[in-house]
Design a protein around this motif. Structure first.
Motif, mmCIF file in Angstrom:
data_model
loop_
_atom_site.group_PDB
_atom_site.id
_atom_site.type_symbol
_atom_site.label_atom_id
_atom_site.label_comp_id
_atom_site.label_asym_id
_atom_site.label_seq_id
_atom_site.Cartn_x
_atom_site.Cartn_y
_atom_site.Cartn_z
ATOM 1 N N LYS A 40 0.847 -1.201 0.000
ATOM 2 C CA LYS A 40 0.000 0.000 0.000
ATOM 3 C C LYS A 40 0.879 1.246 0.000
ATOM 4 O O LYS A 40 0.604 2.214 -0.722
ATOM 5 C CB LYS A 40 -0.936 -0.003 1.207
ATOM 6 C CG LYS A 40 -2.113 -0.934 1.044
ATOM 7 C CD LYS A 40 -2.994 -0.925 2.279
ATOM 8 C CE LYS A 40 -4.126 -1.927 2.125
ATOM 9 N NZ LYS A 40 -4.961 -1.994 3.325
ATOM 10 N N GLU A 41 1.924 1.215 0.778
ATOM 11 C CA GLU A 41 2.864 2.337 0.797
ATOM 12 C C GLU A 41 3.605 2.429 -0.543
ATOM 13 O O GLU A 41 3.799 3.502 -1.087
ATOM 14 C CB GLU A 41 3.857 2.173 1.948
ATOM 15 C CG GLU A 41 4.921 3.238 2.013
ATOM 16 C CD GLU A 41 4.361 4.627 2.321
ATOM 17 O OE1 GLU A 41 4.974 5.617 1.869
ATOM 18 O OE2 GLU A 41 3.320 4.717 2.985
ATOM 19 N N HIS A 42 4.012 1.288 -1.057
ATOM 20 C CA HIS A 42 4.765 1.212 -2.313
ATOM 21 C C HIS A 42 3.968 1.828 -3.473
ATOM 22 O O HIS A 42 4.535 2.495 -4.343
ATOM 23 C CB HIS A 42 5.096 -0.253 -2.597
ATOM 24 C CG HIS A 42 6.100 -0.493 -3.682
ATOM 25 N ND1 HIS A 42 7.397 -0.060 -3.612
ATOM 26 C CD2 HIS A 42 5.988 -1.140 -4.873
ATOM 27 C CE1 HIS A 42 8.051 -0.423 -4.702
ATOM 28 N NE2 HIS A 42 7.212 -1.082 -5.476
ATOM 29 N N SER A 44 1.307 3.924 -3.084
ATOM 30 C CA SER A 44 0.632 5.181 -2.761
ATOM 31 C C SER A 44 1.042 6.226 -3.793
ATOM 32 O O SER A 44 2.181 6.273 -4.244
ATOM 33 C CB SER A 44 0.994 5.653 -1.354
ATOM 34 O OG SER A 44 2.362 5.982 -1.275
ATOM 35 N N GLY A 45 0.092 7.012 -4.220
ATOM 36 C CA GLY A 45 0.391 8.015 -5.234
ATOM 37 C C GLY A 45 0.281 7.499 -6.653
ATOM 38 O O GLY A 45 0.562 8.233 -7.594
ATOM 39 N N THR A 46 -0.096 6.234 -6.834
ATOM 40 C CA THR A 46 -0.303 5.688 -8.178
ATOM 41 C C THR A 46 -1.784 5.354 -8.344
ATOM 42 O O THR A 46 -2.530 5.284 -7.368
ATOM 43 C CB THR A 46 0.529 4.414 -8.419
ATOM 44 O OG1 THR A 46 -0.059 3.323 -7.699
ATOM 45 C CG2 THR A 46 1.985 4.602 -8.012
ATOM 46 N N ALA A 49 -3.162 2.411 -6.124
ATOM 47 C CA ALA A 49 -3.126 2.513 -4.657
ATOM 48 C C ALA A 49 -4.303 1.819 -3.985
ATOM 49 O O ALA A 49 -4.124 1.116 -2.988
ATOM 50 C CB ALA A 49 -3.061 3.977 -4.233
ATOM 51 N N ALA A 107 5.012 1.865 -9.995
ATOM 52 C CA ALA A 107 5.479 2.418 -8.726
ATOM 53 C C ALA A 107 6.815 3.149 -8.871
ATOM 54 O O ALA A 107 7.331 3.689 -7.898
ATOM 55 C CB ALA A 107 5.613 1.303 -7.689
ATOM 56 N N LYS A 108 7.353 3.141 -10.073
ATOM 57 C CA LYS A 108 8.652 3.759 -10.362
ATOM 58 C C LYS A 108 9.784 3.162 -9.524
ATOM 59 O O LYS A 108 10.745 3.825 -9.173
ATOM 60 C CB LYS A 108 8.587 5.278 -10.205
ATOM 61 C CG LYS A 108 7.634 5.902 -11.194
ATOM 62 C CD LYS A 108 7.619 7.391 -11.109
ATOM 63 C CE LYS A 108 6.606 7.910 -12.139
ATOM 64 N NZ LYS A 108 6.485 9.319 -12.124
#
Length: 131
Positions: A40-42, A44-46, A49, A107-108
């Motif tokens: 979820k952290e990995h 986040s921002g995509t 998410a 996730a880049k």
């Protein structure tokens, strides 16, 4: 065991698939909360998410099926010299790795994506020699 020497490369690739995917699937089962929390952290921002538990569940199922197919492929090769199940295991493994690669790229996490490449090379070699 008459097929052991004739299919040594295929068998080693199947053992690799079994170890890789069954261990990963079992880890997801044993530590579901830890895996989904980290991912979820990995992500986040995509745009992925909100889909982490679903994605982890899908990958978990595919990994376990690929690992079990690899075991079945080993048995099939050793008993009949046929590679049908082994090929299915390799193809499903390749598809699973492509899904993982897609996630890492979104996730880049380019280092993580690069790591998947090594696994993919082994698996695609299996697809090639078993098809």
């Amino acid at each position: 065991m008459e097929y052991l020497n004739a299919f040594l490369t295929e068998l080693l690739i199947l053992v690799f698939i079994t170890i890789t995917f069954l261990q990963s699937g079992i880890d997801k089962i044993v530590d579901w909360k830890g895996n989904t929390g980290w991912l979820k952290e990995h992500f986040s921002g995509t745009f992925l998410a909100g889909q982490v538990p679903l994605m982890v569940g899908i990958i978990l199922v595919l990994e376990v099926i690929a690992g079990l197919l690899a075991i079945a492929g080993i048995v099939e090769i050793l008993t009949t010299g046929e590679v049908t199940l082994a090929l299915y295991a390799a193809v499903l493994s390749a598809i699973t790795l492509l899904m993982l690669l897609f996630g890492q790229r979104v996730a880049k996490d380019y280092a993580g994506a690069f790591t998947i490449t090594g696994y993919f090379v082994v698996v695609i070699l299996g697809v090639y020699i078993m098809s």
